[in-house]
Scaffold this active site. Sequence first.
Site, PDB file in Angstrom:
ATOM      1  N   LYS A 290       0.832  -1.202   0.000  1.00 38.98           N
ATOM      2  CA  LYS A 290       0.000   0.000   0.000  1.00 38.98           C
ATOM      3  C   LYS A 290       0.879   1.270   0.000  1.00 38.98           C
ATOM      4  CE  LYS A 290      -3.929  -2.212   2.336  1.00 38.98           C
ATOM      5  NZ  LYS A 290      -4.887  -2.115   3.476  1.00 38.98           N
TER       6      LYS A 290
ATOM      7  N   TYR B 196     -12.273  -1.692  -3.919  1.00 39.43           N
ATOM      8  CA  TYR B 196     -12.803  -1.923  -2.577  1.00 39.43           C
ATOM      9  C   TYR B 196     -14.335  -1.890  -2.541  1.00 39.43           C
ATOM     10  CZ  TYR B 196      -8.307  -1.858  -0.072  1.00 39.43           C
ATOM     11  OH  TYR B 196      -7.068  -2.165   0.433  1.00 39.43           O
TER      12      TYR B 196
ATOM     13  N   ASN C 298      -1.843  -0.037   6.861  1.00 39.98           N
ATOM     14  CA  ASN C 298      -1.300  -1.299   7.367  1.00 39.98           C
ATOM     15  C   ASN C 298      -0.439  -2.052   6.345  1.00 39.98           C
ATOM     16  OD1 ASN C 298      -3.388  -2.082   5.748  1.00 39.98           O
ATOM     17  ND2 ASN C 298      -4.564  -3.117   7.339  1.00 39.98           N
TER      18      ASN C 298
ATOM     19  N   HIS D  28      -2.040  -5.407   1.410  1.00 37.30           N
ATOM     20  CA  HIS D  28      -3.350  -6.014   1.163  1.00 37.30           C
ATOM     21  C   HIS D  28      -3.121  -7.440   0.704  1.00 37.30           C
ATOM     22  CE1 HIS D  28      -7.373  -6.706  -0.475  1.00 37.30           C
ATOM     23  NE2 HIS D  28      -6.734  -7.329  -1.439  1.00 37.30           N
TER      24      HIS D  28
ATOM     25  N   GLU E 125      -9.678  -9.850  -7.832  1.00 39.31           N
ATOM     26  CA  GLU E 125      -8.642  -8.833  -7.585  1.00 39.31           C
ATOM     27  C   GLU E 125      -7.472  -8.965  -8.565  1.00 39.31           C
ATOM     28  OE1 GLU E 125      -7.743  -9.146  -3.394  1.00 39.31           O
ATOM     29  OE2 GLU E 125      -9.687  -8.277  -2.846  1.00 39.31           O
TER      30      GLU E 125
END
Length: 138
Positions: free
Chosen positions: A9, A49, A112, A115, A126
């Site tokens: 990310k 998302y 975080n 993913h 995805e």
Amino acid sequence: MERTLSIVKPDGVAKNVIGEVVKRFESNGIKIVAMKMIHMNQAQAEGFYAVHKERPFFGSLTEFMTSGPIVVMVLEGENVIAKNRELMGATNFKEAAEGTIRRDFATDIEKNVVHGSDAPETAAFEIGYFFNSFEIVG
Ligand code: IDP
Ligand code: MG
């Protein structure tokens, strides 16, 4: 053999831990069969998302995911969906196990670092969202 989508990310890219993340995959026997750096726009992040669009953090999450470049990868290996989730650690880095990517590098429940797809159906969606068949080797 299974495939899953991994993303470093924007916070992970900004922290210069792309290599650390890749190293954990490779040293755990996971093959990288596609990889590229992109910078998503708002519509692309919202599409990715879409399953979370009713969640209170959707706006913030999609804004974060467009805040800088990301590295998207297709990982391949036996049981790689679960294995990647294990290497990532829990969503909240404070609850993530010792030695996991999120425990070691995350600073925030949202920011975080990584993913990872959570099931075969989401992995297929995805991977297809970011890569066509010519971009995946092997
Ligand atoms: P996961 O990434 O561990 O699969 P999900 O529940 O699918 O976690 O949530 C997707 C992403 O949304 C998380 O990785 C994190 O960046 C963000 N997120 C999840 N829960 C929260 C929250 O409670 N507050 C802010 N951001 C969140
Ligand atoms: Mg998820």
